[in-house]
Scaffold this motif. Structure first.
Motif, PDB file in Angstrom:
ATOM      1  N   GLU A 168       4.114  -1.855   9.534  1.00 31.82           N
ATOM      2  CA  GLU A 168       4.234  -1.482  10.938  1.00 31.82           C
ATOM      3  C   GLU A 168       3.790  -2.714  11.712  1.00 31.82           C
ATOM      4  O   GLU A 168       2.604  -3.001  11.805  1.00 31.82           O
ATOM      5  N   SER A 228       0.835  -1.182   0.000  1.00 32.14           N
ATOM      6  CA  SER A 228       0.000   0.000   0.000  1.00 32.14           C
ATOM      7  C   SER A 228       0.877   1.241   0.000  1.00 32.14           C
ATOM      8  O   SER A 228       2.064   1.190   0.325  1.00 32.14           O
ATOM      9  N   ALA A 229       0.294   2.404  -0.344  1.00 29.26           N
ATOM     10  CA  ALA A 229       1.049   3.655  -0.348  1.00 29.26           C
ATOM     11  C   ALA A 229       1.508   4.013   1.057  1.00 29.26           C
ATOM     12  O   ALA A 229       2.604   4.542   1.255  1.00 29.26           O
ATOM     13  N   GLU A 230       0.680   3.732   2.035  1.00 29.45           N
ATOM     14  CA  GLU A 230       1.019   3.997   3.420  1.00 29.45           C
ATOM     15  C   GLU A 230       1.434   2.689   4.094  1.00 29.45           C
ATOM     16  O   GLU A 230       1.037   1.607   3.669  1.00 29.45           O
ATOM     17  N   PRO A 231       2.256   2.756   5.170  1.00 30.22           N
ATOM     18  CA  PRO A 231       2.630   1.522   5.883  1.00 30.22           C
ATOM     19  C   PRO A 231       1.393   0.764   6.355  1.00 30.22           C
ATOM     20  O   PRO A 231       0.427   1.354   6.830  1.00 30.22           O
ATOM     21  N   GLU A 274       7.172  -0.655   4.396  1.00 23.85           N
ATOM     22  CA  GLU A 274       5.787  -0.930   4.018  1.00 23.85           C
ATOM     23  C   GLU A 274       4.981  -1.545   5.160  1.00 23.85           C
ATOM     24  O   GLU A 274       3.776  -1.731   5.049  1.00 23.85           O
TER      25      GLU A 274
END
Length: 453
Positions: free
Chosen positions: A75, A40-43, A73
């Motif tokens: 958390e 995804s673009a965010e973690p 990518e």
């Protein structure tokens, strides 16, 4: 032996949840894994549940933090669960639909959830996207296999080897066990090493089994998860692959069981209550307590012995059976992916990284931990800087080890209905014939719900 495993199942580790987004660096030799998986673009927040001892957590937490930092990518939210609460926690999460994305589970527990479709079938992923799949030891991998497919990947295993107290052998004037020893060699030595309060041996005039202060072997056949001891003597409690149908009365199996019963009941060279403390006065394994000269124990006992530093010891591989082969059980741990995870690409990438050779070597290859489940790095468990001297014995055991059976949902219920029967058989309260019939009936009745799953 398995009582150590059962003890581990009830030992509490720290419980809680932490997010591993902290400054860290990769551990030496640790692979960062692939970076070309879709992300995804965010973690993406990935929940990782583990059940670890406090000693294991000390090395695992910084390793997972380093891995987390190497993968922007992710958390990783590390959720630690007391080992004795693993079954209850997974069952509750399954019912609520809240399983973590990835779970590190004990192999003896995993089949009950695999058979409920709780986890992702990894077969296709492994075929196209796992370098070195053949590097996993067959024994640990089998624990995570069902229906011909692989549903999880093992990271560690702990096979049993033969531990012996060098001081007790020296005092008896006996040569140490060797890799050529058979069970009959062990029996002869165990009788010689057994002493009552007056230092008399079994067979000596006046020997008093009620006052034994030193046993030759740390326990008899006291539960069905010791089937490798039966197989070594030509029998087999399991009539099918997952051992949901058992036989105690087959002639070859009955003869093997009688060999062990007589070692306890007639020779008094092993204990009928190895872990409860009713015979030694100290709960826990008799060898670790200094009350037995020899015994079969999981590799994790090395850490306990070295931490205590009170028993001089060494090890040899599992004894040779009547077929000329070695037989030993394995306890295992490994990773599974929740079938309900919303992040299949990231979870698979995380599991690959967690079982990568570099990660296993850096995290698990040290004293007191289990052995990495990959052949290429299993040798990292050997450290000549601490006892025992013959640490290569664990690699021999890893190569031949088989997982504990039965391992299906009703296995612990079957254990509960049979353990007292084993004790009564070993003490002579039950005759061999009556005891074996009762054991067979009780075990098969308890395991009946698991057949055909």
């Amino acid at each position: 032996m398995i009582a150590l495993l059962l003890g581990a199942l009830t030992a509490a580790a720290c419980s809680g949840s932490t997010t591993s987004r902290q400054p860290a660096s990769l551990a030496p030799g640790q692979s960062a894994g692939r970076s070309d998986v879709p992300t995804s673009a965010e973690p993406v927040a990935l929940r990782l549940q583990v059940s670890l001892t406090p000693e294991e957590l000390v090395t695992f937490q910084p390793a997972i933090e380093a891995l987390d930092v190497a993968h922007p990518e992710w958390e990783v939210e590390l959720e630690t669960v007391p080992q004795g609460s693993e079954v209850e926690k997974v069952a509750a999460d399954l019912a609520a639909g809240t399983l973590p994305d990835v779970l590190r589970v004990q192999g003896l527990n995993v089949q009950q959830w695999i058979r409920r479709s709780a986890f992702v079938d990894l077969d296709d992923l492994i075929a196209v996207d796992l370098e070195g799949a053949a590097d996993f030891y067959p024994g640990p991998l089998e624990q995570f296999t069902w229906g011909g497919n692989v549903w999880g990947l093992p990271d560690t295993a702990s096979p049993e080897v033969v531990f012996y107290n060098t001081a007790m052998f020296d005092a008896a004037g006996l040569a140490y066990p060797s890799e050529a020893w058979t069970y009959d060699d062990m029996r002869a030595a165990a009788i010689t090493l057994t002493l009552d309060a007056a230092s008399r041996h079994p067979g000596d005039a006046g020997f008093d089994p009620a006052t034994i202060r030193q046993w030759g072997w740390n326990g008899g056949l006291t539960y069905f998860w010791q089937n490798e001891l039966v197989r070594a003597l030509g029998g087999d409690l399991c009539l099918n692959d997952d051992c949901t149908t058992m036989s105690f009365t087959d002639p070859a199996t009955a003869a093997a069981i009688e060999w062990w019963v007589s070692l306890v009941r007639d020779d008094h060279a092993a204990l009928y209550d190895p872990y409860g403390g009713s015979q030694t006065g100290v709960p826990g394994d008799p060898f670790l307590a200094g009350a037995a000269a020899m015994g079969s124990n999981g590799w994790f006992a090395v850490g306990q012995l070295n931490a205590a530093g009170t028993i001089p010891y060494d090890v040899v591989p599992p004894l040779l059976g009547v077929d000329g082969e070695r037989h030993t059980p394995l306890s295992t741990n490994g990773y599974v992916i929740s079938a309900s995870s919303a992040h299949p690409a990231e979870t698979w990438a995380l599991v690959r990284a967690l079982v990568a050779p570099g990660f296993l070597e850096a995290t698990w290859g040290r004293p007191g931990h289990a052995v990495p489940a990959r052949i290429s790095v299993a040798g990292s468990a050997i450290d000549a800087g601490h006892p025992p001297a013959n640490q290569a014995a664990v690699l021999d055991a890893m190569a031949v080890g088989r997982v504990f059976r039965p391992y299906t949902a009703s296995a612990f219920a079957a254990f509960g209905t049979t353990v007292d029967l084993f004790t009564r058989l070993n003490t002579g309260e039950l005759s061999l014939e009556d005891g074996l019939v009762r054991l067979e009936t009780a075990a098969n009745d308890a395991l009946a719900p698991d057949r055909g799953q």
